[in-house]
Design a protein around this motif. Structure first.
Motif, PDB file in Angstrom:
ATOM      1  N   GLU A 129      79.053 -24.267 -68.857  1.00 10.28           N
ATOM      2  CA  GLU A 129      79.614 -25.335 -68.033  1.00 10.28           C
ATOM      3  C   GLU A 129      80.880 -25.906 -68.667  1.00 10.28           C
ATOM      4  OE1 GLU A 129      76.379 -28.060 -67.782  1.00 10.28           O
ATOM      5  OE2 GLU A 129      75.335 -26.948 -66.201  1.00 10.28           O
ATOM      6  N   ARG A 130      80.876 -26.050 -69.983  1.00 13.26           N
ATOM      7  CA  ARG A 130      82.059 -26.580 -70.670  1.00 13.26           C
ATOM      8  C   ARG A 130      83.253 -25.651 -70.519  1.00 13.26           C
ATOM      9  NH1 ARG A 130      79.085 -28.323 -76.335  1.00 13.26           N
ATOM     10  NH2 ARG A 130      77.866 -30.066 -75.490  1.00 13.26           N
ATOM     11  N   LYS A 131      83.019 -24.363 -70.658  1.00 11.44           N
ATOM     12  CA  LYS A 131      84.127 -23.399 -70.540  1.00 11.44           C
ATOM     13  C   LYS A 131      84.640 -23.326 -69.106  1.00 11.44           C
ATOM     14  CE  LYS A 131      81.881 -20.010 -72.593  1.00 11.44           C
ATOM     15  NZ  LYS A 131      81.618 -18.675 -73.179  1.00 11.44           N
ATOM     16  N   LEU A 132      83.734 -23.409 -68.150  1.00  8.40           N
ATOM     17  CA  LEU A 132      84.161 -23.397 -66.749  1.00  8.40           C
ATOM     18  C   LEU A 132      84.984 -24.637 -66.419  1.00  8.40           C
ATOM     19  CD1 LEU A 132      80.953 -22.081 -64.925  1.00  8.40           C
ATOM     20  CD2 LEU A 132      83.165 -20.925 -65.112  1.00  8.40           C
ATOM     21  N   ASN A 133      84.583 -25.790 -66.926  1.00  7.07           N
ATOM     22  CA  ASN A 133      85.330 -27.029 -66.694  1.00  7.07           C
ATOM     23  C   ASN A 133      86.728 -26.928 -67.280  1.00  7.07           C
ATOM     24  OD1 ASN A 133      85.190 -30.125 -66.010  1.00  7.07           O
ATOM     25  ND2 ASN A 133      85.993 -30.024 -68.101  1.00  7.07           N
ATOM     26  N   LEU A 134      86.817 -26.357 -68.474  1.00  9.76           N
ATOM     27  CA  LEU A 134      88.111 -26.210 -69.132  1.00  9.76           C
ATOM     28  C   LEU A 134      89.034 -25.306 -68.318  1.00  9.76           C
ATOM     29  CD1 LEU A 134      89.773 -26.891 -71.625  1.00  9.76           C
ATOM     30  CD2 LEU A 134      88.658 -25.008 -72.826  1.00  9.76           C
ATOM     31  N   ARG A 135      88.519 -24.179 -67.882  1.00  9.07           N
ATOM     32  CA  ARG A 135      89.343 -23.253 -67.092  1.00  9.07           C
ATOM     33  C   ARG A 135      89.744 -23.871 -65.761  1.00  9.07           C
ATOM     34  NH1 ARG A 135      85.198 -19.267 -68.611  1.00  9.07           N
ATOM     35  NH2 ARG A 135      85.867 -18.195 -70.498  1.00  9.07           N
ATOM     36  N   LYS A 136      88.818 -24.613 -65.156  1.00 11.38           N
ATOM     37  CA  LYS A 136      89.098 -25.212 -63.845  1.00 11.38           C
ATOM     38  C   LYS A 136      90.305 -26.135 -63.903  1.00 11.38           C
ATOM     39  CE  LYS A 136      86.578 -28.659 -62.373  1.00 11.38           C
ATOM     40  NZ  LYS A 136      85.419 -29.454 -61.855  1.00 11.38           N
ATOM     41  N   SER A 142      97.366 -29.482 -59.687  1.00 13.23           N
ATOM     42  CA  SER A 142      97.553 -30.912 -59.426  1.00 13.23           C
ATOM     43  C   SER A 142      97.248 -31.766 -60.654  1.00 13.23           C
ATOM     44  CB  SER A 142      96.654 -31.359 -58.267  1.00 13.23           C
ATOM     45  OG  SER A 142      95.294 -31.167 -58.585  1.00 13.23           O
ATOM     46  N   PHE A 143      96.592 -31.170 -61.650  1.00 14.27           N
ATOM     47  CA  PHE A 143      96.312 -31.899 -62.885  1.00 14.27           C
ATOM     48  C   PHE A 143      97.374 -31.525 -63.908  1.00 14.27           C
ATOM     49  CE2 PHE A 143      94.054 -32.149 -67.066  1.00 14.27           C
ATOM     50  CZ  PHE A 143      93.981 -33.537 -67.121  1.00 14.27           C
ATOM     51  N   CYS A 336      95.087 -27.717 -80.295  1.00 14.67           N
ATOM     52  CA  CYS A 336      94.373 -26.445 -80.082  1.00 14.67           C
ATOM     53  C   CYS A 336      94.817 -25.649 -78.863  1.00 14.67           C
ATOM     54  CB  CYS A 336      92.870 -26.713 -80.000  1.00 14.67           C
ATOM     55  SG  CYS A 336      92.179 -27.328 -81.559  1.00 14.67           S
ATOM     56  N   HIS A 337      95.678 -26.220 -78.005  1.00 10.65           N
ATOM     57  CA  HIS A 337      96.283 -25.471 -76.894  1.00 10.65           C
ATOM     58  C   HIS A 337      95.232 -24.766 -76.018  1.00 10.65           C
ATOM     59  CE1 HIS A 337      99.566 -26.212 -79.668  1.00 10.65           C
ATOM     60  NE2 HIS A 337      98.975 -25.459 -80.566  1.00 10.65           N
ATOM     61  N   PRO A 338      94.291 -25.533 -75.445  1.00 10.60           N
ATOM     62  CA  PRO A 338      93.188 -24.908 -74.702  1.00 10.60           C
ATOM     63  C   PRO A 338      93.588 -24.225 -73.406  1.00 10.60           C
ATOM     64  CG  PRO A 338      93.146 -27.292 -74.452  1.00 10.60           C
ATOM     65  CD  PRO A 338      94.178 -27.003 -75.488  1.00 10.60           C
ATOM     66  N   CYS A 339      94.762 -24.519 -72.872  1.00  7.06           N
ATOM     67  CA  CYS A 339      95.194 -23.828 -71.654  1.00  7.06           C
ATOM     68  C   CYS A 339      95.993 -22.566 -71.969  1.00  7.06           C
ATOM     69  CB  CYS A 339      96.011 -24.762 -70.770  1.00  7.06           C
ATOM     70  SG  CYS A 339      95.012 -26.077 -70.004  1.00  7.06           S
ATOM     71  N   GLN A 340      96.340 -22.358 -73.221  1.00  3.62           N
ATOM     72  CA  GLN A 340      97.034 -21.143 -73.647  1.00  3.62           C
ATOM     73  C   GLN A 340      96.099 -20.193 -74.401  1.00  3.62           C
ATOM     74  OE1 GLN A 340      98.399 -24.300 -74.260  1.00  3.62           O
ATOM     75  NE2 GLN A 340      99.814 -24.155 -72.537  1.00  3.62           N
ATOM     76  N   ILE A 341      94.991 -20.730 -74.926  1.00  3.10           N
ATOM     77  CA  ILE A 341      94.027 -19.938 -75.685  1.00  3.10           C
ATOM     78  C   ILE A 341      92.676 -20.022 -74.989  1.00  3.10           C
ATOM     79  CG2 ILE A 341      92.798 -19.729 -77.891  1.00  3.10           C
ATOM     80  CD1 ILE A 341      95.291 -20.877 -79.254  1.00  3.10           C
ATOM     81  N   ASP A 342      92.091 -18.879 -74.681  1.00  2.00           N
ATOM     82  CA  ASP A 342      90.819 -18.821 -73.966  1.00  2.00           C
ATOM     83  C   ASP A 342      89.676 -18.891 -74.977  1.00  2.00           C
ATOM     84  OD1 ASP A 342      88.897 -18.537 -72.054  1.00  2.00           O
ATOM     85  OD2 ASP A 342      89.171 -16.380 -71.785  1.00  2.00           O
ATOM     86  N   LEU A 409      89.791 -32.352 -69.721  1.00  2.00           N
ATOM     87  CA  LEU A 409      89.603 -30.953 -70.098  1.00  2.00           C
ATOM     88  C   LEU A 409      88.250 -30.703 -70.744  1.00  2.00           C
ATOM     89  CD1 LEU A 409      93.119 -30.126 -71.593  1.00  2.00           C
ATOM     90  CD2 LEU A 409      92.182 -29.258 -69.450  1.00  2.00           C
ATOM     91  N   PHE A 410      87.780 -31.653 -71.530  1.00  2.00           N
ATOM     92  CA  PHE A 410      86.554 -31.430 -72.293  1.00  2.00           C
ATOM     93  C   PHE A 410      85.346 -32.161 -71.720  1.00  2.00           C
ATOM     94  CE2 PHE A 410      90.138 -30.866 -75.278  1.00  2.00           C
ATOM     95  CZ  PHE A 410      90.008 -29.493 -75.454  1.00  2.00           C
ATOM     96  N   GLY A 411      85.489 -32.626 -70.464  1.00  2.00           N
ATOM     97  CA  GLY A 411      84.328 -33.124 -69.727  1.00  2.00           C
ATOM     98  C   GLY A 411      83.797 -34.467 -70.169  1.00  2.00           C
ATOM     99  N   TYR A 412      84.666 -35.356 -70.642  1.00  2.00           N
ATOM    100  CA  TYR A 412      84.221 -36.703 -71.003  1.00  2.00           C
ATOM    101  C   TYR A 412      84.489 -37.656 -69.846  1.00  2.00           C
ATOM    102  CZ  TYR A 412      83.526 -35.190 -75.803  1.00  2.00           C
ATOM    103  OH  TYR A 412      83.065 -34.538 -76.920  1.00  2.00           O
TER     104      TYR A 412
END
Length: 419
Positions: A129-136, A142-143, A336-342, A409-412
């Motif tokens: 769920e965390r990884k799916l939220n990040l990718r979404k 729009s975000f 950590c560049h989470p949108c550039q690193i999977d 991004l991290f679901g908080y």
């Protein structure tokens, strides 16, 4: 007319260059199918001696990565030996050791030991769920937040210094200060065998590694050091390892992380942070001209930076203009560049013990050691209202916008009770 010897040298150089490119392209294209880089320690294999120091006996898997690295290192003359990584010329690892004031003050909580097995299955579901939220949200046009749309190639080399690489096990860890990064760095040192204890053997117990050695940059191989090793091939080698290695990070509620950073750096007697931040902030924002020159005198006289003063400093636009945020309060997406690193694994400090147990199991290293426990005196989410009670509402709202990307991004959950 070109002599035979010069022609021979030219052809040799061209052939060698072609071989380098062939190795890189081959490893990039078919490496995943043929090589399993996620190796593990083997207790049945005795250590062998190299230049008087113990090393792990080579395996077929970890030789693949190291052979390619060594070939490129020696030919391109960009090689970084273990000794160079540690700041020595002998190639031998340094012997280190001392205690840590902060860790002695806060202590460790061993109460969760032995209670983690039942939580593993549930954590695997949560992990997805965390990884799916990040990718979404990375894919949601729009975000928007700064640096979101840039590619990995657009990230400056200086911003890749938080990505620690362990080639022996095929692991990349992006460390986030105030999110158990001291102990995760300890784990990476044990895995990579990058430090020796006083007996001259690699550390096997993460907690035995002194804190000051853990945070010494020479103890780790990070992406921003690849230029020394691979030269113009460095960015390509980063991409290869990002593609094939297991990548993980640990995150934390952004506001709680801020409180933790303040407690650690300004409520304890920290000379470096007093001189670099507390004293200048008190002078610049609050016209305190007779600020003590050292932290001991400051604490003795009651001269301390308040949390509201710290928040005011963060919200000032000039702060970022003059110098980027310190890593202890810099946004996680900038570290950590989470949108550039999977990332393959997204752990949270709020579920640290369960997440750590799951990650060690997935990496096949859970039989080697237990992840060090949390601090007893850990900053808790329930403290937020008290800490922010004296912060003006408009400041809290601006602060949320500053860290909004980390929340989303991290679901908080958005802290509506504060906003």
């Amino acid at each position: 007319m070109m002599t035979r010897s010069r022609l021979f040298c030219l052809l040799t150089a061209l052939g060698s260059a072609f071989m380098i490119l062939f190795i890189i392209v081959y490893w990039d294209n078919v490496g995943t199918a043929n090589f399993n880089l996620h190796t593990s320690f083997s207790k049945s294999l005795p250590p062998q001696s190299v230049e008087g120091r113990p090393t792990v006996a080579p395996t077929a898997e970890n030789n693949v990565a190291s052979d390619v690295d060594e070939f490129l290192d020696s030919f391109l003359n960009f090689g970084t030996t273990v000794g160079e990584l540690q700041g020595t010329k002998t190639g031998k690892l340094p012997i280190r050791g001392s205690s840590s004031f902060e860790e002695n003050v806060r202590g460790y909580d061993w109460s969760t030991k032995g209670k983690l097995e039942e939580a593993i299955l549930e954590q695997e579901i949560i992990q997805q769920e965390r990884k799916l939220n990040l990718r979404k949200f990375c894919e949601n046009s729009s975000f928007v937040f700064p640096t979101k749309e840039r590619s990995f190639d657009d990230i400056p080399n200086r911003e890749l210094d938080h990505l620690i690489v362990d080639d022996r096990h095929g692991v990349i860890y992006c460390y986030v200060p105030k999110v158990a990064c001291t102990n995760w760095k300890r784990v990476m040192i044990v895995l990579s065998e990058s430090l020796l204890d006083r007996k001259g053997v690699p550390y096997q117990d993460p907690l035995q590694i002194p804190r000051e050695d853990v945070h010494n940059s020479s103890s780790h191989l990070t992406f921003n050091k690849f230029w020394r090793r691979y030269g113009k091939f460095s960015r390509h080698m980063m991409k290869i390892k990002l593609k094939k290695y297991t990548k993980f990070l640990f995150v934390r509620d952004p506001f709680v992380r801020l409180i933790s950073a303040f407690r650690s750096k300004f409520e304890l007697e920290n000379e470096d942070f007093y001189r670099s931040f507390a004293a200048p902030i008190l002078k610049q924002y609050f016209n305190q001209t007779n600020v003590p020159t050292n932290v001991v005198d400051a604490f003795s006289s009651g001269t301390k930076l308040s949390f509201s003063q710290f928040i005011q400093y963060l919200l000032d636009e000039k702060t970022e203009e003059q110098k980027p945020f310190n890593e202890h309060w810099r946004q996680i997406y900038r570290l950590c560049h989470p949108c550039q690193i999977d990332y393959d694994f997204v752990g949270k400090l709020e579920t640290l013990d369960e997440d750590a147990a799951l990650l060690l199991r997935q990496l096949n290293i859970d039989s080697l050691f237990q992840f060090p426990p949390s601090y007893k005196n850990k900053t808790a989410s329930s403290w937020e209202e008290d800490w922010f009670s004296k912060i003006p509402l408009s400041w809290r709202q601006k602060l949320y916008k500053l860290y909004e990307a980390d929340f989303v991004l991290f679901g908080y959950n958005k802290p509506d009770n504060l906003l």
